[in-house]
Scaffold this motif. Structure first.
Motif, PDB file in Angstrom:
ATOM      1  N   ILE A  92       1.924 -35.927  68.586  1.00 52.10           N
ATOM      2  CA  ILE A  92       0.941 -35.326  69.481  1.00 52.10           C
ATOM      3  C   ILE A  92       1.361 -33.909  69.886  1.00 52.10           C
ATOM      4  O   ILE A  92       2.541 -33.643  70.135  1.00 52.10           O
ATOM      5  N   PRO A  93       0.397 -33.006  69.986  1.00 55.17           N
ATOM      6  CA  PRO A  93       0.700 -31.646  70.442  1.00 55.17           C
ATOM      7  C   PRO A  93       0.750 -31.590  71.964  1.00 55.17           C
ATOM      8  O   PRO A  93       0.144 -32.414  72.643  1.00 55.17           O
ATOM      9  N   THR A  94       1.477 -30.640  72.479  1.00 50.33           N
ATOM     10  CA  THR A  94       1.517 -30.439  73.930  1.00 50.33           C
ATOM     11  C   THR A  94       1.148 -28.988  74.228  1.00 50.33           C
ATOM     12  O   THR A  94       1.077 -28.139  73.334  1.00 50.33           O
ATOM     13  N   THR A  95       0.955 -28.718  75.503  1.00 51.95           N
ATOM     14  CA  THR A  95       0.655 -27.345  75.928  1.00 51.95           C
ATOM     15  C   THR A  95       1.930 -26.542  76.146  1.00 51.95           C
ATOM     16  O   THR A  95       1.863 -25.367  76.511  1.00 51.95           O
ATOM     17  N   MET A  96       3.079 -27.144  75.922  1.00 53.41           N
ATOM     18  CA  MET A  96       4.355 -26.452  76.156  1.00 53.41           C
ATOM     19  C   MET A  96       4.692 -25.529  74.990  1.00 53.41           C
ATOM     20  O   MET A  96       4.603 -25.915  73.822  1.00 53.41           O
ATOM     21  N   THR A  97       5.069 -24.322  75.332  1.00 54.13           N
ATOM     22  CA  THR A  97       5.487 -23.348  74.330  1.00 54.13           C
ATOM     23  C   THR A  97       6.792 -22.696  74.766  1.00 54.13           C
ATOM     24  O   THR A  97       7.152 -22.695  75.947  1.00 54.13           O
ATOM     25  N   PHE A  98       7.509 -22.156  73.799  1.00 57.57           N
ATOM     26  CA  PHE A  98       8.744 -21.440  74.100  1.00 57.57           C
ATOM     27  C   PHE A  98       9.020 -20.440  72.974  1.00 57.57           C
ATOM     28  O   PHE A  98       8.518 -20.593  71.850  1.00 57.57           O
ATOM     29  N   LYS A  99       9.815 -19.436  73.289  1.00 61.00           N
ATOM     30  CA  LYS A  99      10.197 -18.436  72.301  1.00 61.00           C
ATOM     31  C   LYS A  99      11.611 -18.721  71.810  1.00 61.00           C
ATOM     32  O   LYS A  99      12.468 -19.163  72.572  1.00 61.00           O
ATOM     33  N   SER A 100      11.819 -18.481  70.523  1.00 60.27           N
ATOM     34  CA  SER A 100      13.141 -18.721  69.949  1.00 60.27           C
ATOM     35  C   SER A 100      13.402 -17.717  68.838  1.00 60.27           C
ATOM     36  O   SER A 100      12.463 -17.196  68.214  1.00 60.27           O
ATOM     37  N   ILE A 101      14.676 -17.439  68.591  1.00 62.95           N
ATOM     38  CA  ILE A 101      15.071 -16.497  67.555  1.00 62.95           C
ATOM     39  C   ILE A 101      15.070 -17.183  66.196  1.00 62.95           C
ATOM     40  O   ILE A 101      15.604 -18.276  66.031  1.00 62.95           O
ATOM     41  N   PHE A 121       5.479 -34.114  70.107  1.00 61.90           N
ATOM     42  CA  PHE A 121       6.250 -35.335  70.289  1.00 61.90           C
ATOM     43  C   PHE A 121       5.794 -36.403  69.308  1.00 61.90           C
ATOM     44  O   PHE A 121       4.594 -36.617  69.125  1.00 61.90           O
ATOM     45  N   ASP A 122       6.749 -37.081  68.676  1.00 61.11           N
ATOM     46  CA  ASP A 122       6.448 -38.326  67.972  1.00 61.11           C
ATOM     47  C   ASP A 122       6.498 -39.428  69.018  1.00 61.11           C
ATOM     48  O   ASP A 122       7.547 -39.652  69.636  1.00 61.11           O
ATOM     49  N   VAL A 123       5.370 -40.082  69.247  1.00 63.47           N
ATOM     50  CA  VAL A 123       5.306 -41.079  70.318  1.00 63.47           C
ATOM     51  C   VAL A 123       4.700 -42.384  69.816  1.00 63.47           C
ATOM     52  O   VAL A 123       3.812 -42.388  68.952  1.00 63.47           O
ATOM     53  N   ALA A 124       5.208 -43.486  70.357  1.00 61.19           N
ATOM     54  CA  ALA A 124       4.521 -44.763  70.213  1.00 61.19           C
ATOM     55  C   ALA A 124       3.432 -44.785  71.267  1.00 61.19           C
ATOM     56  O   ALA A 124       3.672 -44.445  72.425  1.00 61.19           O
ATOM     57  N   ILE A 125       2.219 -45.109  70.876  1.00 62.56           N
ATOM     58  CA  ILE A 125       1.117 -45.130  71.839  1.00 62.56           C
ATOM     59  C   ILE A 125       0.660 -46.565  72.050  1.00 62.56           C
ATOM     60  O   ILE A 125       0.560 -47.355  71.103  1.00 62.56           O
ATOM     61  N   ILE A 160       8.423 -41.741  73.900  1.00 57.07           N
ATOM     62  CA  ILE A 160       8.741 -40.591  73.037  1.00 57.07           C
ATOM     63  C   ILE A 160       9.922 -40.936  72.132  1.00 57.07           C
ATOM     64  O   ILE A 160      11.003 -41.279  72.609  1.00 57.07           O
ATOM     65  N   PHE A 161       9.689 -40.843  70.835  1.00 54.54           N
ATOM     66  CA  PHE A 161      10.754 -41.082  69.874  1.00 54.54           C
ATOM     67  C   PHE A 161      11.536 -39.801  69.570  1.00 54.54           C
ATOM     68  O   PHE A 161      12.758 -39.796  69.544  1.00 54.54           O
ATOM     69  N   MET A 162      10.789 -38.731  69.308  1.00 56.10           N
ATOM     70  CA  MET A 162      11.445 -37.505  68.869  1.00 56.10           C
ATOM     71  C   MET A 162      10.625 -36.291  69.273  1.00 56.10           C
ATOM     72  O   MET A 162       9.399 -36.313  69.223  1.00 56.10           O
ATOM     73  N   GLU A 163      11.326 -35.263  69.677  1.00 48.67           N
ATOM     74  CA  GLU A 163      10.684 -33.983  69.969  1.00 48.67           C
ATOM     75  C   GLU A 163      10.791 -33.098  68.743  1.00 48.67           C
ATOM     76  O   GLU A 163      11.815 -33.069  68.067  1.00 48.67           O
ATOM     77  N   ASN A 164       9.711 -32.368  68.438  1.00 51.51           N
ATOM     78  CA  ASN A 164       9.755 -31.389  67.352  1.00 51.51           C
ATOM     79  C   ASN A 164       8.880 -30.203  67.728  1.00 51.51           C
ATOM     80  O   ASN A 164       8.247 -30.203  68.788  1.00 51.51           O
ATOM     81  N   ASN A 188      15.149 -39.906  70.931  1.00 50.97           N
ATOM     82  CA  ASN A 188      15.760 -39.022  69.937  1.00 50.97           C
ATOM     83  C   ASN A 188      16.051 -39.761  68.636  1.00 50.97           C
ATOM     84  O   ASN A 188      17.156 -39.715  68.091  1.00 50.97           O
ATOM     85  N   ILE A 189      15.031 -40.445  68.153  1.00 48.98           N
ATOM     86  CA  ILE A 189      15.154 -41.242  66.930  1.00 48.98           C
ATOM     87  C   ILE A 189      14.056 -40.853  65.948  1.00 48.98           C
ATOM     88  O   ILE A 189      12.884 -40.793  66.305  1.00 48.98           O
ATOM     89  N   GLU A 190      14.460 -40.587  64.722  1.00 47.84           N
ATOM     90  CA  GLU A 190      13.517 -40.390  63.629  1.00 47.84           C
ATOM     91  C   GLU A 190      13.394 -41.737  62.926  1.00 47.84           C
ATOM     92  O   GLU A 190      14.350 -42.229  62.309  1.00 47.84           O
ATOM     93  N   CYS A 191      12.249 -42.367  63.016  1.00 40.86           N
ATOM     94  CA  CYS A 191      12.099 -43.751  62.565  1.00 40.86           C
ATOM     95  C   CYS A 191      12.368 -43.956  61.075  1.00 40.86           C
ATOM     96  O   CYS A 191      12.701 -45.055  60.649  1.00 40.86           O
ATOM     97  N   LYS A 192      12.213 -42.920  60.282  1.00 45.32           N
ATOM     98  CA  LYS A 192      12.366 -43.082  58.841  1.00 45.32           C
ATOM     99  C   LYS A 192      13.802 -42.855  58.363  1.00 45.32           C
ATOM    100  O   LYS A 192      14.111 -43.035  57.192  1.00 45.32           O
TER     101      LYS A 192
END
Length: 281
Positions: A92-101, A121-125, A160-164, A188-192
């Motif tokens: 799912i997409p969120t409204t949160m944004t950030f800048k990164s190098i 976020f990868d989430v179980a719904i 929430i399983f994983m943030e990306n 913080n788990i990638e299910c695959k």
């Protein structure tokens, strides 16, 4: 649940150091390994699993099986834990944004620049939430605000399983009001894949994990697997004993020691007892 059995490697282990170690040292590997195989097969076909604790049962299975949770297992476990039905995982997409190098290249071609990222976020719904908010499926979802995420977490509508994150262009920001990044609790788990938190998740939810194991590894399944495993072992034993007449003095020398030990050590009788037990199943 993804399950595979360990491979029999008796031939490889027995002849692993032919010409580099003495015949006796190579034959010693045969003795160690065949006893290990016979012991684990004997335990798995004769033990009363109901009398084993969940931990003992798991440790026994690990001696021969490679066990890994799949996506459905995760969903079953958190459904039981939270008292809600989760049947799918969405990104799912969120409204949160950030800048990164961001960096590219190296040496003289090295360059860096700042990019804008959107948090996903990868989430179980939960099925309740799916019916309310995801009627059109998992695609083209409207970004969720921080407050919506907090509420869904509080109501246990998501886990929430994983943030990306993904690069986002300024023109896309017109579709929603961007919010400052905030850290949310995640497994913080990638299910695959295996991740560093994979085993932590199992330990934190061990009783739920054990329930899945007990359903998956029935006595009937294990006996069937052990029949196949024993066939593989016997194939390796026959290959080693057939080398008694090899023209290669190293192979014949090692094999004679192995065969003589097998016939006199008592391991042959244990092997035959296992054959009798499995032939009745």
């Amino acid at each position: 649940m993804n399950v595979s059995r360990d491979r029999i490697t008796l031939v490889e282990d027995t002849y692993g150091y032919v010409g580099r170690a003495s015949n006796e040292e190579n034959a010693e590997m045969f003795k160690i390994e065949i006893q290990k195989y016979i012991e684990i097969i004997d335990k798995l076909i004769n033990l009363d699993f109901k009398k084993l604790s969940n931990r003992e049962f798991y440790e026994l299975l690990k001696q021969i099986y490679n066990i890994r949770l799949d996506e459905n297992d995760y969903l079953k476990m958190i459904s039981k834990k939270n008292g809600k039905k989760y049947s799918d995982i969405y990104n799912i997409p969120t409204t949160m944004t950030f800048k990164s190098i961001v960096t590219e290249g190296h040496g003289r071609d090295f360059s860096w620049y700042e990019d804008l990222f959107q948090t996903y976020f990868d989430v179980a719904i939960s099925d309740d939430l799916k019916n309310r908010r995801f009627q059109n499926g998992r695609y083209n979802l409207k970004p969720f605000t921080k407050q919506e995420i907090k509420q869904m977490l509080e109501d246990k509508d998501i886990v929430i399983f994983m943030e990306n994150d993904r690069v986002i262009y300024k023109s896309d920001l017109e579709e929603f009001n961007a919010e400052e990044y905030e850290k949310f609790p995640s497994l913080n788990i990638e299910c695959k894949w295996y991740t560093r938190n994979y085993f932590k998740f199992i330990e934190d939810n061990f009783d739920l994990f054990a329930e899945l194991l007990r359903r998956k590894f029935t006595k009937k399944k294990i006996l069937k697997d052990m029949k196949e495993y024993l066939k593989e072992l016997e194939w390796d034993i026959d290959n080693i004993f057939n080398n008694v007449n090899s023209r290669d003095k190293y192979y014949s020398g090692i094999s004679k020691i192995c065969e003589n030990w097998y016939n006199t050590s008592g391991i042959k009788e244990k092997h035959e007892d296992i054959i009798k037990t499995l032939s009745k199943e």
